[in-house]
Design a protein around this motif. Sequence first.
Motif, PDB file in Angstrom:
ATOM      1  N   ILE A  59       0.847  -1.202   0.000  1.00  0.00           N
ATOM      2  CA  ILE A  59       0.000   0.000   0.000  1.00  0.00           C
ATOM      3  C   ILE A  59       0.878   1.246   0.000  1.00  0.00           C
ATOM      4  N   ASP A  60       1.897   1.256   0.864  1.00  0.00           N
ATOM      5  CA  ASP A  60       2.743   2.443   1.004  1.00  0.00           C
ATOM      6  C   ASP A  60       3.536   2.773  -0.255  1.00  0.00           C
ATOM      7  N   HIS A  61       3.923   1.765  -1.006  1.00  0.00           N
ATOM      8  CA  HIS A  61       4.798   2.024  -2.141  1.00  0.00           C
ATOM      9  C   HIS A  61       4.121   1.808  -3.488  1.00  0.00           C
ATOM     10  N   CYS A  62       3.652   0.620  -3.724  1.00  0.00           N
ATOM     11  CA  CYS A  62       3.134   0.264  -5.045  1.00  0.00           C
ATOM     12  C   CYS A  62       1.805   0.962  -5.356  1.00  0.00           C
ATOM     13  N   LEU A  63       0.852   0.837  -4.447  1.00  0.00           N
ATOM     14  CA  LEU A  63      -0.460   1.397  -4.733  1.00  0.00           C
ATOM     15  C   LEU A  63      -0.460   2.916  -4.734  1.00  0.00           C
ATOM     16  N   GLU A  64       0.246   3.518  -3.801  1.00  0.00           N
ATOM     17  CA  GLU A  64       0.299   4.984  -3.778  1.00  0.00           C
ATOM     18  C   GLU A  64       0.895   5.535  -5.064  1.00  0.00           C
ATOM     19  N   ARG A  65       1.926   4.888  -5.561  1.00  0.00           N
ATOM     20  CA  ARG A  65       2.548   5.329  -6.805  1.00  0.00           C
ATOM     21  C   ARG A  65       1.565   5.180  -7.973  1.00  0.00           C
ATOM     22  N   ALA A  66       0.869   4.067  -8.018  1.00  0.00           N
ATOM     23  CA  ALA A  66      -0.063   3.819  -9.112  1.00  0.00           C
ATOM     24  C   ALA A  66      -1.280   4.740  -9.045  1.00  0.00           C
ATOM     25  N   ILE A  67      -1.746   5.054  -7.848  1.00  0.00           N
ATOM     26  CA  ILE A  67      -2.899   5.940  -7.700  1.00  0.00           C
ATOM     27  C   ILE A  67      -2.576   7.328  -8.233  1.00  0.00           C
ATOM     28  N   GLY A  68      -1.329   7.758  -8.080  1.00  0.00           N
ATOM     29  CA  GLY A  68      -0.923   9.066  -8.572  1.00  0.00           C
ATOM     30  C   GLY A  68      -0.828   9.141 -10.085  1.00  0.00           C
ATOM     31  N   ASP A  69      -0.879   8.019 -10.743  1.00  0.00           N
ATOM     32  CA  ASP A  69      -0.798   7.957 -12.202  1.00  0.00           C
ATOM     33  C   ASP A  69      -2.130   8.424 -12.805  1.00  0.00           C
ATOM     34  N   ASP A  71      -3.258   7.683 -15.763  1.00  0.00           N
ATOM     35  CA  ASP A  71      -3.723   6.714 -16.749  1.00  0.00           C
ATOM     36  C   ASP A  71      -4.927   5.943 -16.198  1.00  0.00           C
ATOM     37  N   PRO A  72      -6.102   6.051 -16.866  1.00  0.00           N
ATOM     38  CA  PRO A  72      -7.301   5.348 -16.382  1.00  0.00           C
ATOM     39  C   PRO A  72      -7.117   3.826 -16.312  1.00  0.00           C
ATOM     40  N   SER A  73      -6.366   3.261 -17.244  1.00  0.00           N
ATOM     41  CA  SER A  73      -6.161   1.809 -17.202  1.00  0.00           C
ATOM     42  C   SER A  73      -5.322   1.417 -15.986  1.00  0.00           C
ATOM     43  N   GLU A  74      -4.396   2.279 -15.602  1.00  0.00           N
ATOM     44  CA  GLU A  74      -3.583   2.018 -14.416  1.00  0.00           C
ATOM     45  C   GLU A  74      -4.456   2.082 -13.166  1.00  0.00           C
ATOM     46  N   LYS A  75      -5.341   3.058 -13.100  1.00  0.00           N
ATOM     47  CA  LYS A  75      -6.248   3.160 -11.958  1.00  0.00           C
ATOM     48  C   LYS A  75      -7.169   1.939 -11.884  1.00  0.00           C
TER      49      LYS A  75
END
Length: 91
Positions: A59-69, A71-75
């Motif tokens: 949660i602290d690293h992977c998801l937070e980084r991806a949430i900031g993206d 890109d709708p497909s990334e979300k």
Amino acid sequence: MQHASHKSRLPEIERIDAHLKDIARMIEGERHCLDIITELKGVRHELKLLQSRFLQDHIDHCLERAIGDDDPSEKSRVHAEVLKLIEATAS
């Protein structure tokens, strides 16, 4: 993806492994069932703690980084991953 904290968890894995080996010796030595169950409960607790630490790291690293993206497909991917994490850690 590299995770700096993953290798720091190896001593926890080794400690759990040592407990499991102790349980195997208890079984071989025909120890009382309650003693074995008590040890198994301790291992289960340690595994849950380890799982929680990995989840928190994710949660602290992977998801937070991806949430900031943006890109709708990334979300969408992150959303699906969160659902899988919830399912995997539910029991």
